[in-house]
Design a protein around this motif. Structure first.
Motif, PDB file in Angstrom:
ATOM      1  N   TYR A  95       0.977  -1.166  -0.044  1.00 31.21           N
ATOM      2  CA  TYR A  95      -0.003  -0.003  -0.086  1.00 31.21           C
ATOM      3  C   TYR A  95       0.964   1.189  -0.075  1.00 31.21           C
ATOM      4  O   TYR A  95       1.884   1.275   0.939  1.00 31.21           O
ATOM      5  CB  TYR A  95      -0.880  -0.028   1.199  1.00 31.21           C
ATOM      6  N   TYR A 112     -11.507  -7.400  10.397  1.00 26.23           N
ATOM      7  CA  TYR A 112     -11.955  -6.581   9.490  1.00 26.23           C
ATOM      8  C   TYR A 112     -10.991  -6.319   8.530  1.00 26.23           C
ATOM      9  O   TYR A 112      -9.707  -6.468   8.464  1.00 26.23           O
ATOM     10  CB  TYR A 112     -12.240  -5.113  10.159  1.00 26.23           C
ATOM     11  N   PRO A 113     -11.264  -6.136   7.167  1.00 28.45           N
ATOM     12  CA  PRO A 113     -10.277  -6.057   6.049  1.00 28.45           C
ATOM     13  C   PRO A 113      -9.532  -4.923   5.983  1.00 28.45           C
ATOM     14  O   PRO A 113      -9.655  -3.788   6.671  1.00 28.45           O
ATOM     15  CB  PRO A 113     -11.234  -6.069   4.950  1.00 28.45           C
ATOM     16  N   THR A 114      -8.189  -5.008   5.689  1.00 23.29           N
ATOM     17  CA  THR A 114      -7.331  -3.894   5.678  1.00 23.29           C
ATOM     18  C   THR A 114      -7.606  -3.089   4.615  1.00 23.29           C
ATOM     19  O   THR A 114      -8.173  -3.647   3.479  1.00 23.29           O
ATOM     20  CB  THR A 114      -5.902  -4.513   5.390  1.00 23.29           C
ATOM     21  N   LYS A 115      -7.648  -1.614   4.819  1.00 21.14           N
ATOM     22  CA  LYS A 115      -8.200  -0.903   3.754  1.00 21.14           C
ATOM     23  C   LYS A 115      -7.367   0.682   3.890  1.00 21.14           C
ATOM     24  O   LYS A 115      -7.075   1.023   5.028  1.00 21.14           O
ATOM     25  CB  LYS A 115      -9.672  -0.483   4.215  1.00 21.14           C
ATOM     26  N   LEU A 174      -7.414   4.489   2.954  1.00 20.01           N
ATOM     27  CA  LEU A 174      -8.086   5.577   2.786  1.00 20.01           C
ATOM     28  C   LEU A 174      -7.069   6.888   2.339  1.00 20.01           C
ATOM     29  O   LEU A 174      -6.662   7.581   3.376  1.00 20.01           O
ATOM     30  CB  LEU A 174      -9.091   6.101   3.895  1.00 20.01           C
ATOM     31  N   ILE A 225     -14.093   3.655   7.602  1.00 19.55           N
ATOM     32  CA  ILE A 225     -13.337   2.266   7.589  1.00 19.55           C
ATOM     33  C   ILE A 225     -13.820   1.521   8.909  1.00 19.55           C
ATOM     34  O   ILE A 225     -13.802   2.286   9.737  1.00 19.55           O
ATOM     35  CB  ILE A 225     -11.704   2.523   7.662  1.00 19.55           C
TER      36      ILE A 225
END
Length: 276
Positions: free
Chosen positions: A94, A135-138, A140, A170
């Protein structure tokens, strides 16, 4: 890892300046080539800083957590406040520019931090709380975050708030994270003051000139104290404390919360006449 224990508000009334600083002020989070952490017994929040230069840095397991790896039972927010960089999460890369936020969920085993340019390194602010599900990695990016304009020049608090991790943004187990930017010639934040006795909060103040200072006010409404902060210093704010500040110039800060509930608007307003 620096460990900070909880403070009883009754005991807090007797604290001198150095005792307040030792209990709540985190003076050094960012050091070239290192990952540094402070562990708070308030809601088991961990804050830290990672500044990779010529070599990448790993999110290393710490014996304090007594787990097999850092995120075995935790979630993590990463906000870049420096030069462009990359964060690799279990093999997925990322890219983060300044003010981008990356949420990393529980059970990710390997997290690595890089800078694109060692002469202008990324400066990753890290906030971690306990987690109970994945929870999914995200990512922003700041360019996609919704700005909320608040305050006014007349009140010296014209500012823009970006919410990153929250109920409508998120998703996370308990972390709530965002950033507030004060406009030039505006210096006040979070006044009138409030409490949220169901959760604690951490503040990182940054984007400050070398001679700029922020006076951070804390304590129960009728027993307030202040701390003087320099650039890139943080405050651990207990649930029983107000958390307000004024600077000698404008500044930016990241706020992060963890605790009993997951409602951003859960605040107990403090009337101005109750402040002492």
């Amino acid at each position: 890892m620096d460990i900070r224990y909880e403070v009883n508000p009754v005991d807090f009334k007797t604290y001198q300046t150095e005792e307040v600083r030792n209990a709540f002020l985190v003076e050094t989070l960012f050091e070239d080539g290192r990952v540094q952490f402070t562990y708070s017994h308030y809601d088991r929040l961990v804050i830290g800083g990672a500044v990779p230069t010529t070599e990448p840095l790993e999110l290393e397991w710490t014996d304090v957590l007594k787990t097999n790896y850092f995120l075995e039972r935790r979630e993590l927010a990463v906000i870049n406040i420096g030069g462009e960089g990359e964060v690799t999460v279990d093999g997925e890369v990322y890219s983060l520019v300044k003010r981008d936020c990356l949420y990393i969920g529980m059970e990710n085993k390997q997290v690595q931090f890089r800078s694109k340019d060692a002469t202008s390194p990324a400066r990753y602010y890290l906030v971690s709380a306990g987690a109970h599900r994945v929870y999914p990695t995200k990512l922003l990016p700041i360019s996609e975050a919704e700005p909320n304009k608040l305050g006014s020049d007349a009140e010296s608090n014209s500012r823009t708030i970006y919410k990153y991790i929250h109920q409508e943004g998120i998703q996370s187990c308990q972390l709530m994270v965002g950033m507030t930017l004060l406009e030039p010639n505006n210096m006040w934040n979070t006044m009138p003051a409030h409490l949220h006795d169901r959760r604690m909060e951490a503040y990182l103040y940054f984007d400050m000139e070398p001679q700029t200072r922020v006076f951070h006010f804390m304590g129960q409404p009728n027993e307030t104290r202040h701390l003087v902060l320099k650039n890139e210093q943080a405050i651990l704010s207990p649930p029983w404390s107000i958390h307000s500040g004024v600077g000698t110039s404008n500044y930016t800060f990241i706020w992060a919360m963890a605790g009993e509930n997951y409602t951003f608007s859960d605040m107990d307003a403090v009337p101005m006449e109750d402040l002492k």
